[in-house]
Scaffold this active site. Structure first.
Site, short mmCIF file in Angstrom:
data_model
loop_
_atom_site.label_atom_id
_atom_site.label_comp_id
_atom_site.label_asym_id
_atom_site.label_seq_id
_atom_site.Cartn_x
_atom_site.Cartn_y
_atom_site.Cartn_z
N HIS A 32 -10.68 5.83 -2.25
CA HIS A 32 -10.65 6.55 -3.53
C HIS A 32 -9.97 7.90 -3.35
CE1 HIS A 32 -11.95 8.04 -7.41
NE2 HIS A 32 -12.37 9.14 -6.81
N GLY A 44 15.66 -12.68 -16.02
CA GLY A 44 14.76 -12.88 -14.88
C GLY A 44 14.66 -11.55 -14.15
#
Ligand SMILES: Cc1cc2nc3c(=O)[nH]c(=O)nc-3n(C[C@H](O)[C@H](O)[C@H](O)COP(=O)(O)OP(=O)(O)OC[C@H]3O[C@@H](n4cnc5c(N)ncnc54)[C@H](O)[C@@H]3O)c2cc1C
Length: 468
Positions: free
Chosen positions: A447, A188
């Site tokens: 961006h 896990g």
């Protein structure tokens, strides 16, 4: 405090308990916080934080190894790990964060009592009684409401005991050295993190998982990608593996698994935890627990006793620090009668695994979403197609959004790659705030950032990805 009765007593000072205490003081409630070990709980002292500090060293090692690609020449040879310094930094990080929590508790005038608390038989209807075993002897505490936040403890498996060569995850993260070889049982989030850190720091790791896929809660393609990357990090992954015997002795650890014998210097068991409720005295107030031993609570974290609340790893839902903290807010606001209090939606809680590459998700996997009967709109966008990933030199991974085509709702979202744990925040906000994938596809993203991959995955789900 009225007549020696606190408004709230919180038991356990982990991310559940300390947040409960601070929120209670913000709302003007007199508050006592009882902790038997260390402020910050297991998360800050033994689990999340030491894990991330050591993983960070492994990440830095990766970066340094790539330095020449960026035109940064190292003076000589390949980089080496000085684990004593890794450990010192880890301990400094823990001290800084736990010290910060201690400072906040002081500033908010929370009464802190060091000792182990248990519920005592009630001496009246209007308050809850606790006994705290302190270094100076037993101390009685009364409070109108109690919040139990005692967390969870690691469970050994296969008849082994913790100690010597066999450690739990805390033993691995707080280790003073990197073992030559290490077996990890349980793949896990915790087991994969241990494998990814120690493999990169120099151990020969064998990661053993009984289920067919590592990271069983995650998308199969993400688990597969991580599995492939772990193989490059000194980690041998045995998934779908059956352990028939395991023994630890002076000479090392021997594990018989799927017809072969794995021999290692150490073994880390990361295969399960149980709520820490031993001796808490739940029976004195008739507090109901479920078949897994977790305290039963309603959406406002109230137990079957109206004055006692429970939060964090001792109640249902994912065992995560941020879930414990938000449940703390819900419990305290319920006690205070705050008008804005709302139950948490388990499906909106993000989860992250800080292996390399990072993995993060919120909500359903594609298979789980399909099983709901909804018509799905699935969009996936590779990080390699996002400008930022190329600029930063880390192009492996993708973002995937699973939407309900009929309603536009985001049912699940997944990210694997650099900063996935940070990328998932936006998707958790969108999912919780009912911003559908079509809306997300039209929200301006800066961006060049990795978050543009989230934008494009939303557009992909809506059928009009631009950068493909
Ligand atoms: C290796 C590992 C890594 C993890 N990494 C992450 C991660 O990156 N992100 C994440 O979100 N989650 C992570 N988790 C899960 C996270 O640690 C838990 O979900 C979180 O600690 C739960 O918080 P809590 O407040 O319920 O309990 P805890 O943090 O366990 O704190 C409970 C506190 O209660 C005290 N206590 C118990 N009984 C008593 C008593 N009777 N009297 C007084 N005090 C008592 C304990 O000493 C302890 O300090 C990780 C877990 C492990 C094992």
């Amino acid at each position: 405090m009225t007549d020696g009765v606190f408004d709230v007593a919180v038991v356990g000072a982990g991310p559940g308990g300390y947040v409960a205490a601070i929120r209670a003081r913000q709302l003007g409630l007199s508050t006592v916080l009882v902790e038997k070990d260390r402020i910050g709980g297991r998360c800050l002292n033994y689990a999340c934080i030491p894990a991330k500090a050591v993983l960070r060293s492994a990440d830095v090692l990766d970066e340094v190894r790539k330095a020449a690609t960026f035109g940064v020449a190292l003076p000589e040879g390949s980089p080496a790990v000085d684990f004593a310094t890794v450990g010192k930094r880890r301990d400094r990080v823990i001290k800084t964060l736990t010290g910060g929590v201690g400072g906040m508790l002081k500033r908010h005038e929370v009464t802190v009592v060091e000792g182990s608390a248990s519920l005592a038989p009630a001496s009246g209807q209007d308050a809850v009684d606790l006994v705290v075993q302190t270094a100076e002897g037993p101390r009685a505490v009364r409070a109108a409401h109690v919040v139990l936040a005692t967390g969870s403890v690691a469970l050994p498996v296969l008849g082994l005991n913790f100690g010597g060569r066999v450690v739990d995850t805390a033993g691995a993260w707080l280790a003073g050295a990197v073992p030559h070889s290490l077996a990890v049982i349980g793949a896990g989030a915790s087991g994969v993190e241990v494998a990814s850190a120690f493999g990169r720091l120099g151990s020969a790791v064998t990661l053993i998982e009984a289920l067919p896929q590592i990271l069983p809660a995650e998308e199969p393609a993400i688990a597969e990608l991580v599995s492939k990357e772990l193989a490059k990090q000194n980690v041998r992954v045995l998934a779908g593996a059956q352990i028939t015997a395991a023994a630890a002795g002076d000479a090392g650890v021997a594990i018989d698994v799927s017809g072969e014998r794995v021999q290692t210097d150490g073994l880390c068991i990361a295969a399960g935890r149980a709520p820490d409720l031993a001796g808490i005295g739940a029976e004195h107030y008739g507090i109901a627990v479920d078949e897994r031993g977790l305290v039963e609570v309603d959406g406002f974290q109230r137990t079957s006793h109206p004055r006692i609340f429970a939060i964090g790893d001792i109640v249902r839902g994912p065992a995560l620090a941020h879930k414990a903290s938000e449940e703390a807010v819900v419990a305290i606001e319920s006690i205070a009668g705050h008008p804005d209090v709302e139950p948490l939606e388990i499906d909106n809680i993000p989860r992250a695994t800080f292996c390399s590459p990072q993995v993060a998700a919120v909500g359903l996997t594609e298979d789980q979403a399909r099983a709901t009967g909804a018509t799905l709109a699935v969009g996936e966008f590779p990080l390699a197609a996002a400008g930022a990933a190329t600029v930063y030199g880390d192009r492996l991974g993708f973002v995937k959004i699973i939407g309900d085509a009929a309603t536009g709702e985001i049912l699940g979202a997944h990210a694997v790659g650099p900063r996935a744990a940070d990328l998932i925040a936006e998707l958790a906000v969108a999912k919780s705030g009912q911003v559908g994938y079509k809306d997300l596809a039209r929200i301006v993203h800066a961006h060049p950032t990795l978050s543009e991959a989230v934008l494009e995955a939303a557009r992909a789900a809506d059928g009009w990805v631009i950068h493909a």
